[in-house]
Scaffold this active site. Structure first.
Site, PDB file in Angstrom:
ATOM      1  N   LYS A  13       3.910  -8.407   5.210  1.00  0.00           N
ATOM      2  CA  LYS A  13       2.533  -7.126   5.850  1.00  0.00           C
ATOM      3  C   LYS A  13       2.115  -7.639   4.729  1.00  0.00           C
ATOM      4  O   LYS A  13       0.436  -7.858   4.755  1.00  0.00           O
ATOM      5  CB  LYS A  13       3.095  -6.138   6.000  1.00  0.00           C
ATOM      6  CG  LYS A  13       3.698  -6.068   7.028  1.00  0.00           C
ATOM      7  CD  LYS A  13       4.127  -4.499   7.335  1.00  0.00           C
ATOM      8  CE  LYS A  13       4.548  -3.626   5.649  1.00  0.00           C
ATOM      9  NZ  LYS A  13       6.135  -3.232   5.730  1.00  0.00           N
ATOM     10  N   ARG A  88       2.637   4.611  11.037  1.00  0.00           N
ATOM     11  CA  ARG A  88       3.783   4.638  11.018  1.00  0.00           C
ATOM     12  C   ARG A  88       5.101   5.278  11.560  1.00  0.00           C
ATOM     13  O   ARG A  88       6.404   4.877  11.825  1.00  0.00           O
ATOM     14  CB  ARG A  88       4.085   4.703   9.362  1.00  0.00           C
ATOM     15  CG  ARG A  88       4.814   3.424   8.947  1.00  0.00           C
ATOM     16  CD  ARG A  88       4.701   3.283   7.474  1.00  0.00           C
ATOM     17  NE  ARG A  88       5.478   3.013   6.082  1.00  0.00           N
ATOM     18  CZ  ARG A  88       5.119   1.820   5.641  1.00  0.00           C
ATOM     19  NH1 ARG A  88       3.962   1.737   5.331  1.00  0.00           N
ATOM     20  NH2 ARG A  88       5.715   1.468   4.126  1.00  0.00           N
ATOM     21  N   ARG A 127      10.058  -7.937  -5.850  1.00  0.00           N
ATOM     22  CA  ARG A 127       8.960  -8.155  -5.908  1.00  0.00           C
ATOM     23  C   ARG A 127       7.867  -7.458  -7.070  1.00  0.00           C
ATOM     24  O   ARG A 127       8.929  -6.497  -7.046  1.00  0.00           O
ATOM     25  CB  ARG A 127       8.625  -7.019  -4.512  1.00  0.00           C
ATOM     26  CG  ARG A 127       6.912  -6.999  -4.621  1.00  0.00           C
ATOM     27  CD  ARG A 127       6.025  -6.037  -3.611  1.00  0.00           C
ATOM     28  NE  ARG A 127       6.819  -4.865  -2.684  1.00  0.00           N
ATOM     29  CZ  ARG A 127       6.986  -4.310  -1.691  1.00  0.00           C
ATOM     30  NH1 ARG A 127       5.731  -5.224  -0.834  1.00  0.00           N
ATOM     31  NH2 ARG A 127       7.052  -3.397  -1.536  1.00  0.00           N
ATOM     32  N   ARG A 160       7.029  -1.918  -8.299  1.00  0.00           N
ATOM     33  CA  ARG A 160       7.180  -0.657  -7.671  1.00  0.00           C
ATOM     34  C   ARG A 160       7.676   0.483  -7.819  1.00  0.00           C
ATOM     35  O   ARG A 160       8.462  -0.351  -8.040  1.00  0.00           O
ATOM     36  CB  ARG A 160       5.521  -0.545  -6.242  1.00  0.00           C
ATOM     37  CG  ARG A 160       4.690  -0.919  -5.695  1.00  0.00           C
ATOM     38  CD  ARG A 160       5.038  -1.391  -4.541  1.00  0.00           C
ATOM     39  NE  ARG A 160       5.711  -0.086  -3.111  1.00  0.00           N
ATOM     40  CZ  ARG A 160       5.324  -0.444  -1.992  1.00  0.00           C
ATOM     41  NH1 ARG A 160       4.084  -1.542  -1.584  1.00  0.00           N
ATOM     42  NH2 ARG A 160       5.521  -0.075  -1.549  1.00  0.00           N
ATOM     43  N   ARG A 171      13.412   4.127   3.400  1.00  0.00           N
ATOM     44  CA  ARG A 171      12.646   3.191   3.910  1.00  0.00           C
ATOM     45  C   ARG A 171      12.757   2.821   5.086  1.00  0.00           C
ATOM     46  O   ARG A 171      12.204   2.546   5.950  1.00  0.00           O
ATOM     47  CB  ARG A 171      11.340   2.226   2.246  1.00  0.00           C
ATOM     48  CG  ARG A 171      11.077   3.400   1.950  1.00  0.00           C
ATOM     49  CD  ARG A 171      11.099   1.591   0.357  1.00  0.00           C
ATOM     50  NE  ARG A 171      10.158   1.170   0.506  1.00  0.00           N
ATOM     51  CZ  ARG A 171       9.673   0.320  -0.663  1.00  0.00           C
ATOM     52  NH1 ARG A 171      11.028  -0.065  -1.149  1.00  0.00           N
ATOM     53  NH2 ARG A 171       8.877  -0.125   0.157  1.00  0.00           N
TER      54      ARG A 171
HETATM   55  P1  ADP Z   1       5.183  -6.004   2.553  1.00  0.00           P
HETATM   56  O1  ADP Z   1       4.116  -5.466   2.387  1.00  0.00           O
HETATM   57  O2  ADP Z   1       5.476  -6.011   4.082  1.00  0.00           O
HETATM   58  O3  ADP Z   1       6.491  -4.988   2.020  1.00  0.00           O
HETATM   59  P2  ADP Z   1       4.944  -7.726   0.704  1.00  0.00           P
HETATM   60  O4  ADP Z   1       3.973  -8.749   1.563  1.00  0.00           O
HETATM   61  O5  ADP Z   1       4.693  -7.131  -0.650  1.00  0.00           O
HETATM   62  O6  ADP Z   1       5.653  -6.981   1.411  1.00  0.00           O
HETATM   63  O7  ADP Z   1       6.077  -9.031   0.640  1.00  0.00           O
HETATM   64  C1  ADP Z   1       7.392  -8.694  -0.173  1.00  0.00           C
HETATM   65  C2  ADP Z   1       7.809  -9.171  -1.242  1.00  0.00           C
HETATM   66  O8  ADP Z   1       8.955 -10.867  -0.503  1.00  0.00           O
HETATM   67  C3  ADP Z   1       6.794  -9.937  -2.109  1.00  0.00           C
HETATM   68  O9  ADP Z   1       8.309 -10.547  -3.901  1.00  0.00           O
HETATM   69  C4  ADP Z   1       6.536 -11.613  -1.554  1.00  0.00           C
HETATM   70  O10 ADP Z   1       5.812 -12.836  -2.580  1.00  0.00           O
HETATM   71  C5  ADP Z   1       7.887 -11.384  -0.614  1.00  0.00           C
HETATM   72  N1  ADP Z   1       7.404 -12.531   0.494  1.00  0.00           N
HETATM   73  C6  ADP Z   1       6.622 -11.810   1.367  1.00  0.00           C
HETATM   74  N2  ADP Z   1       6.722 -12.984   2.502  1.00  0.00           N
HETATM   75  C7  ADP Z   1       6.996 -14.033   1.988  1.00  0.00           C
HETATM   76  C8  ADP Z   1       8.516 -15.135   3.077  1.00  0.00           C
HETATM   77  N3  ADP Z   1       7.591 -15.132   4.241  1.00  0.00           N
HETATM   78  N4  ADP Z   1       9.565 -15.838   2.198  1.00  0.00           N
HETATM   79  C9  ADP Z   1       9.332 -15.112   0.976  1.00  0.00           C
HETATM   80  N5  ADP Z   1       9.698 -13.890   0.059  1.00  0.00           N
HETATM   81  C10 ADP Z   1       8.214 -13.596   1.416  1.00  0.00           C
HETATM   82  P1  AMP Z   2       4.090   0.786   1.783  1.00  0.00           P
HETATM   83  O1  AMP Z   2       2.966   0.203   0.195  1.00  0.00           O
HETATM   84  O2  AMP Z   2       3.220   0.099   3.055  1.00  0.00           O
HETATM   85  O3  AMP Z   2       5.554  -0.004   1.619  1.00  0.00           O
HETATM   86  O4  AMP Z   2       4.304   2.026   1.341  1.00  0.00           O
HETATM   87  C1  AMP Z   2       4.436   2.521   0.227  1.00  0.00           C
HETATM   88  C2  AMP Z   2       4.588   4.250   0.548  1.00  0.00           C
HETATM   89  O5  AMP Z   2       3.778   5.161   1.194  1.00  0.00           O
HETATM   90  C3  AMP Z   2       5.699   4.651   2.309  1.00  0.00           C
HETATM   91  O6  AMP Z   2       6.884   4.315   1.662  1.00  0.00           O
HETATM   92  C4  AMP Z   2       5.139   5.348   2.252  1.00  0.00           C
HETATM   93  O7  AMP Z   2       5.747   6.861   2.135  1.00  0.00           O
HETATM   94  C5  AMP Z   2       3.610   5.604   2.333  1.00  0.00           C
HETATM   95  N1  AMP Z   2       2.891   5.691   3.683  1.00  0.00           N
HETATM   96  C6  AMP Z   2       1.913   4.516   3.286  1.00  0.00           C
HETATM   97  N2  AMP Z   2       1.846   4.102   4.089  1.00  0.00           N
HETATM   98  C7  AMP Z   2       2.273   4.774   6.014  1.00  0.00           C
HETATM   99  C8  AMP Z   2       2.039   5.511   6.670  1.00  0.00           C
HETATM  100  N3  AMP Z   2       1.349   5.089   7.450  1.00  0.00           N
HETATM  101  N4  AMP Z   2       2.760   6.906   7.221  1.00  0.00           N
HETATM  102  C9  AMP Z   2       3.597   7.795   6.302  1.00  0.00           C
HETATM  103  N5  AMP Z   2       3.830   7.434   4.519  1.00  0.00           N
HETATM  104  C10 AMP Z   2       3.178   5.947   4.848  1.00  0.00           C
END
Ligand code: ADP
Ligand code: AMP
Length: 216
Positions: A13, A88, A127, A160, A171
């Site tokens: 995302k 969410r 990540r 993180r 999660r």
């Molecule tokens: P989210 O915001 O959904 O938690 P991220 O965008 O932070 O996910 O991506 C999670 C991890 O996966 C990061 O380390 C990113 O570099 C990697 N990643 C994201 N999209 C892809 C993809 N299409 N293929 C391989 N790795 C990816």
């Molecule tokens: P994210 O960065 O989207 O992976 O979110 C990290 C953490 O933040 C999640 O595991 C939740 O603990 C909290 N969080 C983020 N967005 C929300 C939401 N819309 N509702 C509830 N918790 C959230």
């Protein structure tokens, strides 16, 4: 254009949001980023959120309501926004519908990044983030040219606190229980674009780009 991007933790995302906001001139709103900032600054919201976030649990809906209402009080969202990681829960989705109605705004599309749980393990444990410019890396899929250092700004990369296997399990279970049902909620409104998020970043982006251009 007002968009939501939905997907399991690690689905991509944040990565896709960074590309989409540049290509479609949108404001990126990540509730995860807002909460991490609140935790870092030790604000009252941050103090409530911290324990939930470290455990991988969802922060209570009332807290999320307050930060969203406050975010809409800024006047930079009129030309389009992209919500990442929000809503969410069904309660958050219904709350968002009410807030948007009051503001005379609407959601134009919901991008669903579809991926299996197994594919998420390396994405989450691998990540790494730049704390200075926000660039997202992965030690398996998107390595920085110098280990541990951001290519863009030279800052030291961080991991993180919740990017570990134990927290991922919680999660993912929160995602399947609370967030996945939202896809159906938005499908009933005919807003969902399902995308295979297991593909490479360029392929995923291309699919979303051509869908969004069809909407414009
Ligand atoms: P989210 O915001 O959904 O938690 P991220 O965008 O932070 O996910 O991506 C999670 C991890 O996966 C990061 O380390 C990113 O570099 C990697 N990643 C994201 N999209 C892809 C993809 N299409 N293929 C391989 N790795 C990816
Ligand atoms: P994210 O960065 O989207 O992976 O979110 C990290 C953490 O933040 C999640 O595991 C939740 O603990 C909290 N969080 C983020 N967005 C929300 C939401 N819309 N509702 C509830 N918790 C959230």
């Amino acid at each position: 254009m007002n968009l939501l991007i939905i997907g399991a933790p690690g689905a991509g995302k944040g990565t896709m949001s960074d590309i989409l906001i540049k290509n479609f001139d949108l404001v990126h709103i990540s509730t995860g980023d807002m909460l991490r900032e609140a935790v870092k600054n030790g604000t009252p919201v941050g103090k409530i959120a911290q324990g939930y976030m470290n455990a991988g649990a969802l922060v209570p809906d009332e807290v999320i309501h307050d930060i969203i209402v406050e975010r809409f009080s800024k006047d930079d969202l009129d030309n389009g926004f992209l919500f990442d990681g929000y809503p969410r829960t069904k309660a958050q989705a219904e709350d968002l519908s009410l807030i948007l109605k009051q503001l005379n705004k609407k959601i134009d599309a919901v991008i669903n990044l579809d991926i299996s749980d197994e594919d998420l393990v390396k994405r989450i444990t691998g990540r790494r983030l730049c704390p200075a410019c926000g660039e997202i890396y992965n030690i398996y899929y998107k390595k920085p040219s110098k280990e541990g250092i951001c290519d863009k700004c030279g800052a030291e990369l961080i991991q993180r606190k919740d990017d570990n296997l134990e927290s991922l399990e919680t999660r993912l279970s929160e995602y399947h229980k609370n967030t996945q049902p939202l896809i159906e909620y938005y499908e009933e409104m005919d807003l969902v674009k399902n995308t295979d998020a297991s593909k490479g970043v360029d392929v995923v982006f291309e699919e979303i780009r051509s869908f969004l251009e069809g909407l414009c």
